[in-house]
Scaffold this motif. Sequence first.
Motif, mmCIF file in Angstrom:
data_model
loop_
_atom_site.group_PDB
_atom_site.id
_atom_site.type_symbol
_atom_site.label_atom_id
_atom_site.label_comp_id
_atom_site.label_asym_id
_atom_site.label_seq_id
_atom_site.Cartn_x
_atom_site.Cartn_y
_atom_site.Cartn_z
ATOM 1 N N GLU A 174 0.851 -1.191 0.000
ATOM 2 C CA GLU A 174 0.000 0.000 0.000
ATOM 3 C C GLU A 174 0.892 1.249 0.000
ATOM 4 O O GLU A 174 0.671 2.187 -0.771
ATOM 5 C CB GLU A 174 -0.936 -0.003 1.221
ATOM 6 C CG GLU A 174 -1.898 1.164 1.195
ATOM 7 C CD GLU A 174 -3.019 1.047 2.208
ATOM 8 O OE1 GLU A 174 -2.968 0.125 3.051
ATOM 9 O OE2 GLU A 174 -3.950 1.879 2.152
ATOM 10 N N LYS A 175 1.914 1.235 0.861
ATOM 11 C CA LYS A 175 2.861 2.361 0.918
ATOM 12 C C LYS A 175 3.648 2.469 -0.384
ATOM 13 O O LYS A 175 3.890 3.560 -0.889
ATOM 14 C CB LYS A 175 3.839 2.170 2.080
ATOM 15 C CG LYS A 175 3.145 2.151 3.429
ATOM 16 C CD LYS A 175 4.131 2.094 4.582
ATOM 17 C CE LYS A 175 3.359 1.951 5.889
ATOM 18 N NZ LYS A 175 3.964 2.703 6.989
ATOM 19 N N LEU A 176 4.047 1.342 -0.898
ATOM 20 C CA LEU A 176 4.854 1.322 -2.121
ATOM 21 C C LEU A 176 4.080 1.922 -3.292
ATOM 22 O O LEU A 176 4.579 2.791 -4.015
ATOM 23 C CB LEU A 176 5.275 -0.121 -2.449
ATOM 24 C CG LEU A 176 6.008 -0.313 -3.772
ATOM 25 C CD1 LEU A 176 7.302 0.490 -3.803
ATOM 26 C CD2 LEU A 176 6.307 -1.790 -4.030
ATOM 27 N N VAL A 177 2.846 1.486 -3.463
ATOM 28 C CA VAL A 177 2.048 1.969 -4.589
ATOM 29 C C VAL A 177 1.780 3.468 -4.439
ATOM 30 O O VAL A 177 1.892 4.224 -5.414
ATOM 31 C CB VAL A 177 0.738 1.151 -4.727
ATOM 32 C CG1 VAL A 177 -0.233 1.820 -5.684
ATOM 33 C CG2 VAL A 177 1.060 -0.268 -5.204
ATOM 34 N N ALA A 178 1.485 3.921 -3.218
ATOM 35 C CA ALA A 178 1.262 5.359 -2.989
ATOM 36 C C ALA A 178 2.519 6.149 -3.368
ATOM 37 O O ALA A 178 2.444 7.186 -4.038
ATOM 38 C CB ALA A 178 0.896 5.605 -1.533
ATOM 39 N N ASP A 179 3.672 5.658 -2.962
ATOM 40 C CA ASP A 179 4.950 6.308 -3.270
ATOM 41 C C ASP A 179 5.180 6.378 -4.785
ATOM 42 O O ASP A 179 5.545 7.420 -5.327
ATOM 43 C CB ASP A 179 6.082 5.532 -2.581
ATOM 44 C CG ASP A 179 7.454 6.153 -2.825
ATOM 45 O OD1 ASP A 179 7.975 6.795 -1.899
ATOM 46 O OD2 ASP A 179 7.989 6.003 -3.940
ATOM 47 N N LEU A 180 4.949 5.267 -5.461
ATOM 48 C CA LEU A 180 5.213 5.205 -6.910
ATOM 49 C C LEU A 180 4.259 6.094 -7.692
ATOM 50 O O LEU A 180 4.645 6.733 -8.673
ATOM 51 C CB LEU A 180 5.118 3.759 -7.406
ATOM 52 C CG LEU A 180 6.222 2.818 -6.918
ATOM 53 C CD1 LEU A 180 5.939 1.387 -7.368
ATOM 54 C CD2 LEU A 180 7.591 3.278 -7.420
ATOM 55 N N ILE A 181 3.001 6.142 -7.249
ATOM 56 C CA ILE A 181 2.022 6.970 -7.951
ATOM 57 C C ILE A 181 2.430 8.440 -7.862
ATOM 58 O O ILE A 181 2.332 9.191 -8.837
ATOM 59 C CB ILE A 181 0.598 6.726 -7.397
ATOM 60 C CG1 ILE A 181 0.121 5.328 -7.837
ATOM 61 C CG2 ILE A 181 -0.373 7.798 -7.862
ATOM 62 C CD1 ILE A 181 -1.237 4.931 -7.309
ATOM 63 N N GLN A 182 2.928 8.831 -6.681
ATOM 64 C CA GLN A 182 3.402 10.199 -6.497
ATOM 65 C C GLN A 182 4.577 10.499 -7.447
ATOM 66 O O GLN A 182 4.607 11.534 -8.112
ATOM 67 C CB GLN A 182 3.857 10.361 -5.057
ATOM 68 C CG GLN A 182 3.712 11.772 -4.540
ATOM 69 C CD GLN A 182 4.100 11.855 -3.070
ATOM 70 O OE1 GLN A 182 4.617 10.886 -2.482
ATOM 71 N NE2 GLN A 182 3.860 13.013 -2.482
ATOM 72 N N ARG A 183 5.509 9.586 -7.530
ATOM 73 C CA ARG A 183 6.657 9.761 -8.438
ATOM 74 C C ARG A 183 6.195 9.804 -9.901
ATOM 75 O O ARG A 183 6.689 10.591 -10.704
ATOM 76 C CB ARG A 183 7.661 8.620 -8.266
ATOM 77 C CG ARG A 183 8.387 8.646 -6.930
ATOM 78 C CD ARG A 183 9.264 7.403 -6.735
ATOM 79 N NE ARG A 183 9.681 7.294 -5.348
ATOM 80 C CZ ARG A 183 10.772 7.871 -4.844
ATOM 81 N NH1 ARG A 183 11.549 8.597 -5.631
ATOM 82 N NH2 ARG A 183 11.085 7.744 -3.573
ATOM 83 N N HIS A 184 5.242 8.951 -10.209
ATOM 84 C CA HIS A 184 4.710 8.904 -11.582
ATOM 85 C C HIS A 184 4.036 10.235 -11.930
ATOM 86 O O HIS A 184 4.237 10.786 -13.020
ATOM 87 C CB HIS A 184 3.719 7.737 -11.702
ATOM 88 C CG HIS A 184 3.302 7.426 -13.116
ATOM 89 N ND1 HIS A 184 2.132 6.786 -13.410
ATOM 90 C CD2 HIS A 184 3.891 7.688 -14.315
ATOM 91 C CE1 HIS A 184 2.024 6.643 -14.723
ATOM 92 N NE2 HIS A 184 3.072 7.178 -15.294
ATOM 93 N N GLU A 185 3.260 10.775 -10.985
ATOM 94 C CA GLU A 185 2.611 12.086 -11.146
ATOM 95 C C GLU A 185 3.630 13.165 -11.500
ATOM 96 O O GLU A 185 3.402 13.988 -12.380
ATOM 97 C CB GLU A 185 1.953 12.518 -9.819
ATOM 98 C CG GLU A 185 0.661 11.818 -9.474
ATOM 99 C CD GLU A 185 -0.523 12.430 -10.196
ATOM 100 O OE1 GLU A 185 -0.613 13.678 -10.250
ATOM 101 O OE2 GLU A 185 -1.356 11.661 -10.725
ATOM 102 N N GLN A 186 4.744 13.150 -10.748
ATOM 103 C CA GLN A 186 5.779 14.170 -10.945
ATOM 104 C C GLN A 186 6.343 14.120 -12.364
ATOM 105 O O GLN A 186 6.427 15.130 -13.041
ATOM 106 C CB GLN A 186 6.898 13.991 -9.919
ATOM 107 C CG GLN A 186 6.537 14.586 -8.575
ATOM 108 C CD GLN A 186 7.435 14.071 -7.457
ATOM 109 O OE1 GLN A 186 8.436 13.420 -7.723
ATOM 110 N NE2 GLN A 186 7.067 14.369 -6.227
#
Lengths: 327, 327
Positions: free
Chosen positions: B308-320
């Motif tokens: 859950e933490k990993l996906v949240a982190d990656l989505i944020q990076r992907h957004e950037q």
Amino acid sequence: MNCSFSKSKDVEADEDALAAFSPPKLLDEVKEKVLSFVQLQLSRKRKVVVVTSGGTAVPLEHKTVRFIDNFSTGTRGSAAAEYFLQAGYAVIFIHRRKTLMPFRRHLDKNGSKGLTILDMFQLHPESDGSQTLRVDQTQIPQLSSVLTAYQSVKDQEMLLCIEFITLCDYLHYLKVAAEAIHPLGRSAMVFLAAAVADFYVPGYALPEHKIQSANGPPVIHLRQVPKMLGNVAQQWAEVAFVVSFKLETDHSLLVKKAREALVKYKHQVVIANLLESRRTKLEVITVEDHCTLILSEEELNKGGEVEEKLVADLIQRHEQVFRVTWN
Amino acid sequence: MNCSFSKSKDVEADEDALAAFSPPKLLDEVKEKVLSFVQLQLSRKRKVVVVTSGGTAVPLEHKTVRFIDNFSTGTRGSAAAEYFLQAGYAVIFIHRRKTLMPFRRHLDKNGSKGLTILDMFQLHPESDGSQTLRVDQTQIPQLSSVLTAYQSVKDQEMLLCIEFITLCDYLHYLKVAAEAIHPLGRSAMVFLAAAVADFYVPGYALPEHKIQSANGPPVIHLRQVPKMLGNVAQQWAEVAFVVSFKLETDHSLLVKKAREALVKYKHQVVIANLLESRRTKLEVITVEDHCTLILSEEELNKGGEVEEKLVADLIQRHEQVFRVTWN
């Protein structure tokens, strides 16, 4: 049937070989479960069959990431266990983790294409605001007989499931079960449907960590797994009715190799089959006879299983030995 | 993030290597499914992530009985797929057959100890003589949110599941999916959680039939599997956000090897972890930074998942990346 013999040197040598496989952590716990299960069946005067099922994993590293395996889904063992239970046998089901299980296999059939099992459930809102979990009622004809049979087996405590992953666990659990059924004498059977590895990498040769790609492609030197069939038939479960399996991909080798095994290990029956026709054609080979069980295309299309015929055949043979000995 | 590059010779060489793996029978069918799924997501303006999950089997024989495998149950991939779906991503889930699936995994958790899933069902006799199939209502709190989420994903056609067994199938399906998401540009992600074999036995070296024990213990000469990560990141899905994984059993190698991979394959993120702590501790490593995601014991006991933490982190990076590129 050949039931008298003297212990061969081979068997003694193989027992030493088992000592080289360190016992699994749960060994004592499993042993206790098996012994009390056998006591219960003795008190209820039931025959008992030890069914082994699924493949054995052979680790290639100490902290295991990689292993050698085989494509066994436990179809034969799980189906046979169900037919033995139906015939009144109690079953010790020694199976590879996550392979097919008696009864449950019918659900997995539905769910094998991924998510479909979830479609069986529906959440139904009630008038008081709560929710009820409902099941798709079209599943009834398929599931009702399975559930009825499962519930009855559970109520009568006729099934004990023991789970393994590695070859090492398998060998130790098989020994425990084969020795435990000794008090049952000739009313016990051992049905060795598990696809046991022929080769392994001995503990001293295993690398500690994951094999590194940087060091170049590795070469794996395999060692022959000791054949425990001799131990089962001549030591651990020496009065039981022992059935082994031969799977080959080359037809020319099939019957020849089955006969060799019967002579070498002095057990009662070899079931031989080809990979391609394993669901529809089985050769039942004993010292005295040799017959072929065939599931016709019509039977197959109606959902028939060759294991039903196989179990019926074996139970009849078991009856004969049982009578010859005790009557 | 490093998104500009020139194709290296390595990558071209590896594409030739894929040609050595003969295409799976279902390749055209899978390709068609993937392409029409991507078209649908494009029309709905959804981001898409290709999630790979589970281990790849490497056959040791042509008519395969034996293979080399690894202990991957698909925990990481199936959990991550679920969190991506929750966040509105459409998911192409390329998974090893019979490993964990998003949503369904919660049922398998119940059933992992063998038969218990059957205990959820009860046959209830009705007054008219018929039977109703009922579900144990105590399962409600656990199942209702899973079923609601599953139903919504299904209704919105957000999930496409593609199943593989062998390394060969996996490599071809990965190429198909990575090429198919090209029209999505930077709104696509590739999340390579599958445990891909490092070594295989080339087709010409495979024996036709099952390896015979009679010929003595065999020696297996393995060959390095071409790393397709370079192809994914630089050719097939060159504008997508590509995440790879490094699993090690030796801590001293972990971060070093992750950095090496980032430099060599020029993709966006490496997730590195140790075998022992893979459920609770992940290192997220990019060219610019390096952070650690930790699931506390308290969170773990409450049923939390590090994915859950990993996906949240990656989505944020992907957004950037997405914003930098399009705004």
